[in-house]
Write a protein that holds these residues in place. Structure first.
Motif, PDB file in Angstrom:
ATOM      1  N   PHE A 108       0.848  -1.202   0.000  1.00  0.00           N
ATOM      2  CA  PHE A 108       0.000   0.000   0.000  1.00  0.00           C
ATOM      3  C   PHE A 108       0.881   1.249   0.000  1.00  0.00           C
ATOM      4  N   GLY A 275      -9.983 -10.990  -2.000  1.00  0.00           N
ATOM      5  CA  GLY A 275     -10.765  -9.786  -1.713  1.00  0.00           C
ATOM      6  C   GLY A 275     -11.998  -9.700  -2.590  1.00  0.00           C
ATOM      7  N   VAL A 301     -17.663  -0.349   6.570  1.00  0.00           N
ATOM      8  CA  VAL A 301     -16.518  -1.226   6.281  1.00  0.00           C
ATOM      9  C   VAL A 301     -15.321  -0.286   6.177  1.00  0.00           C
ATOM     10  N   VAL A 302     -14.625  -0.134   7.296  1.00  0.00           N
ATOM     11  CA  VAL A 302     -13.702   0.992   7.417  1.00  0.00           C
ATOM     12  C   VAL A 302     -12.531   0.941   6.437  1.00  0.00           C
ATOM     13  N   ASP A 303     -11.945  -0.215   6.277  1.00  0.00           N
ATOM     14  CA  ASP A 303     -10.733  -0.310   5.464  1.00  0.00           C
ATOM     15  C   ASP A 303     -10.828  -1.560   4.592  1.00  0.00           C
ATOM     16  N   PRO A 304     -11.675  -1.508   3.545  1.00  0.00           N
ATOM     17  CA  PRO A 304     -11.891  -2.744   2.774  1.00  0.00           C
ATOM     18  C   PRO A 304     -10.598  -3.348   2.223  1.00  0.00           C
ATOM     19  N   ALA A 305      -9.763  -2.526   1.618  1.00  0.00           N
ATOM     20  CA  ALA A 305      -8.556  -3.095   1.004  1.00  0.00           C
ATOM     21  C   ALA A 305      -7.667  -3.753   2.064  1.00  0.00           C
ATOM     22  N   GLY A 306      -7.463  -3.067   3.173  1.00  0.00           N
ATOM     23  CA  GLY A 306      -6.589  -3.600   4.221  1.00  0.00           C
ATOM     24  C   GLY A 306      -7.203  -4.798   4.927  1.00  0.00           C
ATOM     25  N   PHE A 308      -9.641  -7.010   3.473  1.00  0.00           N
ATOM     26  CA  PHE A 308      -9.819  -8.157   2.580  1.00  0.00           C
ATOM     27  C   PHE A 308      -8.492  -8.699   2.049  1.00  0.00           C
ATOM     28  N   TYR A 309      -7.453  -7.882   2.104  1.00  0.00           N
ATOM     29  CA  TYR A 309      -6.143  -8.304   1.593  1.00  0.00           C
ATOM     30  C   TYR A 309      -5.104  -8.283   2.700  1.00  0.00           C
ATOM     31  N   LEU A 313      -2.075  -9.028  -0.295  1.00  0.00           N
ATOM     32  CA  LEU A 313      -1.997  -7.945  -1.283  1.00  0.00           C
ATOM     33  C   LEU A 313      -1.027  -8.257  -2.439  1.00  0.00           C
ATOM     34  N   LYS A 321      -0.765  -0.952  -4.502  1.00  0.00           N
ATOM     35  CA  LYS A 321      -1.402   0.337  -4.751  1.00  0.00           C
ATOM     36  C   LYS A 321      -0.715   1.000  -5.946  1.00  0.00           C
TER      37      LYS A 321
ATOM     38  N   TYR B  98     -12.711   0.357  -2.457  1.00  0.00           N
ATOM     39  CA  TYR B  98     -11.461  -0.410  -2.608  1.00  0.00           C
ATOM     40  C   TYR B  98     -10.583   0.219  -3.690  1.00  0.00           C
ATOM     41  N   GLN B 101      -8.785   3.201  -2.514  1.00  0.00           N
ATOM     42  CA  GLN B 101      -7.644   2.856  -1.660  1.00  0.00           C
ATOM     43  C   GLN B 101      -6.457   2.343  -2.478  1.00  0.00           C
ATOM     44  N   MET B 102      -6.764   1.718  -3.613  1.00  0.00           N
ATOM     45  CA  MET B 102      -5.701   1.173  -4.456  1.00  0.00           C
ATOM     46  C   MET B 102      -5.122   2.235  -5.389  1.00  0.00           C
TER      47      MET B 102
END
Ligand code: SF4
Ligand code: SF4
Ligand code: SF4
Ligand code: FES
Lengths: 323, 150
Positions: A108, A275, A301-306, A308-309, A313, A321, B98, B101-102
């Protein structure tokens, strides 16, 4: 079995926390069974065997290497390549080697940002001369060297050819013993590239919590915002659980301990992105139809990327990212 | 395929368009027979319902070089499978968060409800999205995915 030659086993850590090496020690009394059948030829956490000794081994000399940790430095990469050459079977052991794991969350960010934070702006750092780690430094005694810190964190298979993947953060020790015994007893090994030490079902299938077909979730909560009733599916209580998108193998150990599954066992067979699967699952569990209801639910869902991955990642479709 | 011309009129973005068979896909047919001209930027993939579009499809599209992804489904209440489009909307909303964020620009991902009779709306949406993406320039996602930086 005493006359059978012992298996040569190596355990190595790349960008790892040490937990995977400890999980190997966690075989407890099974360690005697392991030692009965195997010679540990290289294991930095436990044995004083040098890199040089590994370099001097003939190619293919090690029967099985459990490589844990991601690849984040030139040293990790060098050792991955060296151990690949020296091993008949190379196993990506643990989430970090499998999908990038916790160190993979650094995708990220990037090297520049990480160095700035760690060596310059961190509250506990006083570095007025802006001294950063360098791969080479001249001192009067000679040249000092450090491995290169890469910009991207890699999974093991982004660097070398991997025979098997044994996921988990760390893998459940029983699964390791099962895999080990399969090799020792000469059982037919699964096809190359398989994920081993896992079940063919998702975490929810093993979970004892009460589940209903209609989840009807309107909002997710942070763990400290709700009191878990101890028996209903965590997602149904609005506590985000990765169970539906995560492969079984650990015995749902986190949920058994009343914590949500974080997904360390990775996705099911044939699913390239954990994810993506979880996003689909959440969309099915939410009940809102109007944009504002949906916005509110998704906002929670506060931090979806963090989330779910968390363990995957570098091994996910988008890998990191964008710059 | 490599886009070399950056941010100008001669460059046509490549937009992967997932259109529901029952509405937006038919609308694109209608736009065709009605001779409504729109930017030749979309590569249309027909799906049976917008609820069939997995987030994975969107990620794969970007990873393989799409400059944008457009999803077209039936208006709320009109889904042939009753709730597919609501599911799509929830997925999309989560996917947007998402994507942000990416580091993927918001304008590269769009969802529209376009019924079978709205050929004109389809024309406007495609043209508008194409303009927005043209301003952003070619996507670098594919390059980032494929190039590990040491
Ligand atoms: S998989 Fe987990 S336990 Fe193993 S090295 Fe990585 S962070 Fe540590
Ligand atoms: S979502 Fe979590 S708590 Fe619910 S059934 Fe699955 S594993 Fe159990
Ligand atoms: S319950 Fe989930 S997070 Fe916990 S060990 Fe098992 S797979 Fe990993
Ligand atoms: S049938 Fe068109 S969105 Fe479901």
């Amino acid at each position: 079995m005493a006359d059978k030659p012992k298996i040569k086993l190596a355990v190595y850590w790349g960008a790892a926390c040490g937990g995977c090496c400890v999980s190997v020690l966690d075989v407890h009394e099974s360690l005697f069974t392991v030692v009965e059948h195997a010679d540990l030829v290289f294991w930095p956490i436990a044995l004083d065997v040098k890199y040089k000794d590994v370099e001097e081994m003939p190619d293919g000399n090690i029967d099985i290497t459990l490589f844990n940790g991601a690849v984040r430095t030139s040293e990790n990469e060098h050792m991955a390549k060296l151990l690949r050459k020296k091993s008949k079977i190379l196993i990506a052991y643990g989430s970090c080697a499998h999908m990038g794991g916790i160190p993979g969350l650094a995708n990220f960010s990037n090297k520049e940002e990480i160095f700035k934070r760690v060596y310059e702006t961190s509250e506990s750092i006083d570095n007025p001369n802006k001294v950063f780690p360098a791969t080479e430094t001249e001192v009067k005694e000679g040249k000092l060297t450090l491995p290169k810190f890469y910009n991207d964190v890699m999974t093991l298979n982004q660097v070398v050819d991997v025979d098997y993947y044994l996921p988990g953060c760390p893998p459940q020790t029983e699964r390791l013993v099962e895999v080990f015994m399969a090799v020792v007893t000469g059982a037919t090994l699964p096809p190359k590239g398989s994920v081993i030490g896992v079940f063919d079902r998702v975490q929810c299938d093993d979970c004892k919590r009460k589940k209903s077909d209609k989840k009807g979730i309107t909002k997710f909560y942070r763990a400290w915002e709700v009191v878990d009733d101890g028996e209903t599916c965590l997602n149904e209580q609005g506590i985000l659980c990765m169970g539906p998108a995560t492969r079984g193998g650990c015995g749902v150990r986190c949920v058994e301990g009343n914590a949500p599954c974080r997904g360390c066992y990775g996705p099911m067979e044939g699913i390239p992105d954990p994810g993506a699967k979880m996003m689909s699952a959440i969309a099915s569990m939410l009940e809102g139809k109007e944009q504002d209801e949906i916005d509110k639910a998704i906002e929670s869902v506060v931090d979806p990327a963090g989330t779910f991955y968390r363990f995957s990642l570098p091994g996910s479709i988008l890998r990191r990212k964008q710059k | 395929m490599q886009s070399t011309v950056n941010n100008n009129e001669n460059w046509t973005p490549r937009i992967v368009a997932f259109f529901c068979n029952w509405c937006t896909y038919t609308a694109s047919d209608l736009a065709g027979v009605s001779r409504l001209r729109y930017a030749p930027s979309t590569r249309v993939i027909r799906v049976m319902c917008s609820g069939r579009i997995d987030p994975e499809f969107i990620m794969e599209s970007f990873a393989k070089g799409a400059d944008g992804v457009l999803i077209g489904g039936c208006h709320p209440g009109d889904c042939h499978y009753s709730e597919g489009n609501y599911k799509c909307l929830r997925r999309f909303t989560l996917m947007q968060k998402y994507a942000e964020q990416m580091g993927i620009e918001k304008d590269r991902l769009r969802l529209e409800w376009i019924s079978a009779s709205e050929g004109k709306k389809l024309q406007e949406v495609v043209n508008d999205m194409t303009d927005h993406i043209r301003k952003l320039g070619p996507s670098k996602i594919k390059e980032v995915v494929e190039t590990i930086v040491k």
